[in-house]
Motif scaffolding. Structure first.
Motif, PDB file in Angstrom:
ATOM      1  N   THR A 243      14.108   4.406   4.335  1.00 26.70           N
ATOM      2  CA  THR A 243      13.922   5.856   4.316  1.00 26.70           C
ATOM      3  C   THR A 243      12.561   6.200   3.710  1.00 26.70           C
ATOM      4  OG1 THR A 243      16.301   6.218   4.118  1.00 26.70           O
ATOM      5  CG2 THR A 243      14.880   8.040   3.469  1.00 26.70           C
ATOM      6  N   LEU A 244      12.216   5.545   2.607  1.00 27.90           N
ATOM      7  CA  LEU A 244      10.919   5.783   1.965  1.00 27.90           C
ATOM      8  C   LEU A 244       9.766   5.343   2.869  1.00 27.90           C
ATOM      9  CD1 LEU A 244      11.797   4.627  -1.667  1.00 27.90           C
ATOM     10  CD2 LEU A 244      11.333   6.980  -0.910  1.00 27.90           C
ATOM     11  N   LYS A 245       9.953   4.244   3.565  1.00 34.09           N
ATOM     12  CA  LYS A 245       8.916   3.755   4.474  1.00 34.09           C
ATOM     13  C   LYS A 245       8.745   4.705   5.662  1.00 34.09           C
ATOM     14  CE  LYS A 245       7.592  -0.097   7.377  1.00 34.09           C
ATOM     15  NZ  LYS A 245       7.999  -1.322   8.013  1.00 34.09           N
ATOM     16  N   ASP A 246       9.846   5.160   6.240  1.00 31.58           N
ATOM     17  CA  ASP A 246       9.775   6.094   7.370  1.00 31.58           C
ATOM     18  C   ASP A 246       9.072   7.394   6.986  1.00 31.58           C
ATOM     19  OD1 ASP A 246      11.065   4.245   8.953  1.00 31.58           O
ATOM     20  OD2 ASP A 246      13.021   5.254   8.877  1.00 31.58           O
ATOM     21  N   ALA A 247       9.219   7.801   5.733  1.00 22.98           N
ATOM     22  CA  ALA A 247       8.572   9.020   5.248  1.00 22.98           C
ATOM     23  C   ALA A 247       7.110   8.771   4.871  1.00 22.98           C
ATOM     24  CB  ALA A 247       9.332   9.579   4.051  1.00 22.98           C
ATOM     25  N   GLY A 248       6.697   7.508   4.849  1.00 24.78           N
ATOM     26  CA  GLY A 248       5.314   7.180   4.500  1.00 24.78           C
ATOM     27  C   GLY A 248       5.069   7.085   3.005  1.00 24.78           C
ATOM     28  N   ILE A 249       6.133   7.067   2.219  1.00 20.52           N
ATOM     29  CA  ILE A 249       6.007   7.023   0.761  1.00 20.52           C
ATOM     30  C   ILE A 249       5.694   5.614   0.279  1.00 20.52           C
ATOM     31  CG2 ILE A 249       7.274   7.377  -1.408  1.00 20.52           C
ATOM     32  CD1 ILE A 249       8.748   9.672   0.071  1.00 20.52           C
ATOM     33  N   VAL A 250       6.236   4.610   0.963  1.00 19.10           N
ATOM     34  CA  VAL A 250       5.940   3.217   0.627  1.00 19.10           C
ATOM     35  C   VAL A 250       5.420   2.492   1.866  1.00 19.10           C
ATOM     36  CG1 VAL A 250       7.699   3.106  -1.198  1.00 19.10           C
ATOM     37  CG2 VAL A 250       8.270   2.331   1.098  1.00 19.10           C
ATOM     38  N   THR A 251       4.702   1.424   1.613  1.00 16.86           N
ATOM     39  CA  THR A 251       4.286   0.515   2.678  1.00 16.86           C
ATOM     40  C   THR A 251       4.866  -0.853   2.342  1.00 16.86           C
ATOM     41  OG1 THR A 251       2.224  -0.023   1.530  1.00 16.86           O
ATOM     42  CG2 THR A 251       2.149   1.776   3.148  1.00 16.86           C
ATOM     43  N   ASP A 252       4.940  -1.706   3.333  1.00 19.69           N
ATOM     44  CA  ASP A 252       5.484  -3.037   3.088  1.00 19.69           C
ATOM     45  C   ASP A 252       4.589  -4.099   3.706  1.00 19.69           C
ATOM     46  OD1 ASP A 252       5.998  -2.636   5.773  1.00 19.69           O
ATOM     47  OD2 ASP A 252       8.072  -3.305   5.690  1.00 19.69           O
ATOM     48  N   ARG A 253       4.771  -5.311   3.226  1.00 15.78           N
ATOM     49  CA  ARG A 253       4.104  -6.477   3.816  1.00 15.78           C
ATOM     50  C   ARG A 253       5.046  -7.655   3.692  1.00 15.78           C
ATOM     51  NH1 ARG A 253       2.195 -10.454   0.600  1.00 15.78           N
ATOM     52  NH2 ARG A 253       2.196 -10.002  -1.630  1.00 15.78           N
ATOM     53  N   LYS A 254       5.023  -8.489   4.718  1.00 13.86           N
ATOM     54  CA  LYS A 254       5.867  -9.688   4.713  1.00 13.86           C
ATOM     55  C   LYS A 254       5.065 -10.871   4.210  1.00 13.86           C
ATOM     56  CE  LYS A 254       9.446 -10.330   7.322  1.00 13.86           C
ATOM     57  NZ  LYS A 254      10.425 -10.599   8.308  1.00 13.86           N
TER      58      LYS A 254
ATOM     59  N   ALA B 170      -0.505   5.731  -1.810  1.00 13.00           N
ATOM     60  CA  ALA B 170      -1.208   6.749  -2.592  1.00 13.00           C
ATOM     61  C   ALA B 170      -1.562   7.976  -1.757  1.00 13.00           C
ATOM     62  CB  ALA B 170      -2.470   6.149  -3.218  1.00 13.00           C
ATOM     63  N   GLU B 171      -1.855   7.797  -0.481  1.00  8.82           N
ATOM     64  CA  GLU B 171      -2.222   8.925   0.380  1.00  8.82           C
ATOM     65  C   GLU B 171      -1.082   9.940   0.484  1.00  8.82           C
ATOM     66  OE1 GLU B 171      -3.449   7.395   4.142  1.00  8.82           O
ATOM     67  OE2 GLU B 171      -5.211   6.385   3.303  1.00  8.82           O
ATOM     68  N   THR B 172       0.146   9.463   0.550  1.00  6.86           N
ATOM     69  CA  THR B 172       1.293  10.370   0.647  1.00  6.86           C
ATOM     70  C   THR B 172       1.446  11.172  -0.637  1.00  6.86           C
ATOM     71  OG1 THR B 172       2.407   8.911   2.202  1.00  6.86           O
ATOM     72  CG2 THR B 172       3.779  10.511   1.036  1.00  6.86           C
ATOM     73  N   PHE B 173       1.244  10.543  -1.776  1.00  8.86           N
ATOM     74  CA  PHE B 173       1.355  11.261  -3.039  1.00  8.86           C
ATOM     75  C   PHE B 173       0.242  12.294  -3.178  1.00  8.86           C
ATOM     76  CE2 PHE B 173       4.164   7.756  -3.749  1.00  8.86           C
ATOM     77  CZ  PHE B 173       5.184   8.332  -4.466  1.00  8.86           C
ATOM     78  N   GLU B 174      -0.919  11.999  -2.634  1.00 10.96           N
ATOM     79  CA  GLU B 174      -2.016  12.972  -2.630  1.00 10.96           C
ATOM     80  C   GLU B 174      -1.655  14.172  -1.752  1.00 10.96           C
ATOM     81  OE1 GLU B 174      -5.233  14.890  -3.721  1.00 10.96           O
ATOM     82  OE2 GLU B 174      -4.665  12.955  -4.573  1.00 10.96           O
ATOM     83  N   LEU B 175      -1.033  13.913  -0.599  1.00 15.61           N
ATOM     84  CA  LEU B 175      -0.599  14.999   0.284  1.00 15.61           C
ATOM     85  C   LEU B 175       0.445  15.876  -0.395  1.00 15.61           C
ATOM     86  CD1 LEU B 175      -0.509  16.403   3.070  1.00 15.61           C
ATOM     87  CD2 LEU B 175       1.218  14.702   3.735  1.00 15.61           C
ATOM     88  N   VAL B 176       1.405  15.258  -1.091  1.00 12.47           N
ATOM     89  CA  VAL B 176       2.436  16.017  -1.807  1.00 12.47           C
ATOM     90  C   VAL B 176       1.791  16.856  -2.916  1.00 12.47           C
ATOM     91  CG1 VAL B 176       4.428  15.815  -3.356  1.00 12.47           C
ATOM     92  CG2 VAL B 176       4.322  14.447  -1.261  1.00 12.47           C
TER      93      VAL B 176
END
Length: 130
Positions: A81-92, A103-109
């Motif tokens: 849910t957080l990833k779909d909203a762009g709040i987190v990113t992931d890497r395998k 950080a970009e999402t938090f700046e937008l908020v």
């Protein structure tokens, strides 16, 4: 007479019906759905706890499971849910998935909330209701 809205006015983009009722012409609308998705994702205690843990840096799901005392499937749902909203990113990395805050999402908020803050001069009546 229609007044032109200031460029990048998030309030008018989020509430186009308010803009119409005030007789304000808006620019091309921003994707309000994206902002709404962010705020929906932030409206859950478990997801806020995940964000708090990720403030310290990148973490693996297994670490979050131990720290939050939640099952991996429950955390995976919230992380998705957080990833779909762009709040987190992931890497395998091999079989593990690591999450970090976007950080970009938090700046937008922060920008959105700043634009929604009451203006110092207070509410200005544009037209009187009869």
């Amino acid at each position: 007479m229609r007044v032109k809205a200031p460029r990048g006015s998030l309030l008018l983009d989020l509430v186009p019906c308010l803009a119409d009722s005030l007789g304000v012409a808006t620019q091309a609308p921003r994707p309000a759905e994206h902002l709404l998705g962010i705020f929906r994702a932030l409206g859950d205690e478990t997801r806020l706890r995940i964000i708090e843990r990720l403030r310290g840096g990148e973490q693996c799901v297994c670490d979050l499971t131990d720290e939050l005392g939640a099952s991996q499937s429950r955390l995976s749902f919230h992380l998705r849910t957080l990833k779909d909203a762009g709040i987190v990113t992931d890497r395998k990395d091999g079989r593990w998935v690591y999450y970090t805050l976007n950080a970009e999402t938090f700046e937008l908020v922060a920008q959105t909330l700043d634009e929604l803050r009451p203006r110092p001069q207070g509410f200005r009546i544009i037209r009187r209701c009869d």
